[in-house]
Write an enzyme that holds these catalytic residues in place. Sequence first.
Site, PDB file in Angstrom:
ATOM      1  N   HIS A   1       0.912  -1.167   0.052  1.00  0.00           N
ATOM      2  CA  HIS A   1      -0.002  -0.037   0.149  1.00  0.00           C
ATOM      3  C   HIS A   1       0.768   1.344   0.022  1.00  0.00           C
ATOM      4  O   HIS A   1       0.270   2.384  -0.322  1.00  0.00           O
ATOM      5  CB  HIS A   1      -1.194  -0.066   1.091  1.00  0.00           C
TER       6      HIS A   1
ATOM      7  N   ASP B   1      -0.180  -7.314   1.662  1.00  0.00           N
ATOM      8  CA  ASP B   1       0.460  -6.218   1.655  1.00  0.00           C
ATOM      9  C   ASP B   1       1.784  -6.350   1.856  1.00  0.00           C
ATOM     10  O   ASP B   1       2.517  -5.960   2.813  1.00  0.00           O
ATOM     11  CB  ASP B   1      -0.204  -5.438   2.849  1.00  0.00           C
TER      12      ASP B   1
ATOM     13  N   GLN C   1       0.140   6.077  11.499  1.00  0.00           N
ATOM     14  CA  GLN C   1       0.348   6.655  10.032  1.00  0.00           C
ATOM     15  C   GLN C   1       1.649   7.017   9.618  1.00  0.00           C
ATOM     16  O   GLN C   1       2.338   7.609  10.430  1.00  0.00           O
ATOM     17  CB  GLN C   1      -0.544   7.662   9.617  1.00  0.00           C
ATOM     18  N   GLY C   2       2.174   6.374   8.770  1.00  0.00           N
ATOM     19  CA  GLY C   2       3.983   6.733   8.289  1.00  0.00           C
ATOM     20  C   GLY C   2       4.782   5.623   8.806  1.00  0.00           C
ATOM     21  O   GLY C   2       5.811   5.671   8.565  1.00  0.00           O
ATOM     22  N   ASP C   3       4.336   4.869   9.817  1.00  0.00           N
ATOM     23  CA  ASP C   3       5.136   3.721   9.979  1.00  0.00           C
ATOM     24  C   ASP C   3       4.908   2.574   9.166  1.00  0.00           C
ATOM     25  O   ASP C   3       5.756   1.526   9.254  1.00  0.00           O
ATOM     26  CB  ASP C   3       4.672   3.097  11.534  1.00  0.00           C
ATOM     27  N   SER C   4       3.887   2.912   8.180  1.00  0.00           N
ATOM     28  CA  SER C   4       3.797   1.790   7.333  1.00  0.00           C
ATOM     29  C   SER C   4       4.844   1.278   6.472  1.00  0.00           C
ATOM     30  O   SER C   4       5.727   2.127   6.091  1.00  0.00           O
ATOM     31  CB  SER C   4       2.609   1.922   6.314  1.00  0.00           C
TER      32      SER C   4
HETATM   33  N1  ARG Z   1      -1.532   2.466   7.258  1.00  0.00           N
HETATM   34  C1  ARG Z   1      -0.691   2.989   8.055  1.00  0.00           C
HETATM   35  C2  ARG Z   1       0.409   3.762   7.201  1.00  0.00           C
HETATM   36  O1  ARG Z   1       0.277   3.466   6.005  1.00  0.00           O
HETATM   37  C3  ARG Z   1      -0.174   2.276   9.244  1.00  0.00           C
HETATM   38  C4  ARG Z   1      -1.274   2.260  10.300  1.00  0.00           C
HETATM   39  C5  ARG Z   1      -0.785   1.391  11.411  1.00  0.00           C
HETATM   40  N2  ARG Z   1      -1.936   1.451  12.400  1.00  0.00           N
HETATM   41  C6  ARG Z   1      -2.197   0.843  13.536  1.00  0.00           C
HETATM   42  N3  ARG Z   1      -2.947   1.146  14.424  1.00  0.00           N
HETATM   43  N4  ARG Z   1      -0.922   0.070  13.988  1.00  0.00           N
HETATM   44  O2  ARG Z   1       1.449   4.440   7.537  1.00  0.00           O
END
Ligand code: ARG
Length: 262
Positions: free
Chosen positions: A78, A124, A214-217
């Site tokens: 993603h 993913d 968000q941003g850790d993905s």
């Molecule tokens: N989708 C997020 C990203 O793009 C990561 C989110 C992780 N969320 C969580 N609750 N662990 O950075």
Amino acid sequence: MSGLTRARRAAAVAATAAAAATALLAAPSAVAAPQPIVGGTTTTTSAYPFMMQITDASQDQFCGGTLVSPTKVVTAAHCMTGETTGSVRVVGGRTYLNGTDGTVARVGHIWIHPDYRRVTRGDDVAVLTLSTPMPYATAPYVSSSDTAVYAAGSTARVLGWGTTSSGGTSSNQLRTATVPTVSDSSCASSYRTRFVPSDMVCAGYSSGGVDTCQGDSGGPLLIGGRLAGITSWGDGCAAAGYPGVYTRLTTFSDEVTAQVGR
Ligand code: ARG
């Protein structure tokens, strides 16, 4: 990253923020105050040399990645939707988002799992091939038979520059935290059919308080010092009853190995 991608990511953040608000109403006393890589501590890329920033062409970080060979980086599918080899860079050896140190590599090839559609369907995972090698130690990753690493309650380490709360701002310094893995049945009771056990593993405390955001993905979930998961999604961040969801790398390790060898 493209404007379209940016808009899509913003929409995803809004959706998870709404879910977090619902969780807060349901269990106000059980939710810890949001902190960076929620509940973690600062660290450095010297301590975790395989920890890569995935950035746009201006070196603005938007995801994490893990160096598994000098020219191969494992990240989330993603993170790569809408990207091209020309639109992304991989930055190693840079602890701070506003740093200019470390090594910047261009990307020669992007492999996105061919079945990837959306994070809540699984698959993913992506592998980037760098145009120039990174001079940093690589991380070992699990093989397909290593499924025992996910036993509920195993200690997992997460890393990233992600936001300090749902919809918040990123951490300038790399952060890390440890979270226990959660059983598939427990995670399924949180996320119902959005949790796909063949492709995902959950980690977090039942009371919340520690999580990726968000941003850790795309960044690593390490178990026993090996890459075992990829930060993927969650409803809100660090909310009680809603653990972080990570790509179950054992399912994809043969496909990753095929890319690492290409
Ligand atoms: N989708 C997020 C990203 O793009 C990561 C989110 C992780 N969320 C969580 N609750 N662990 O950075």
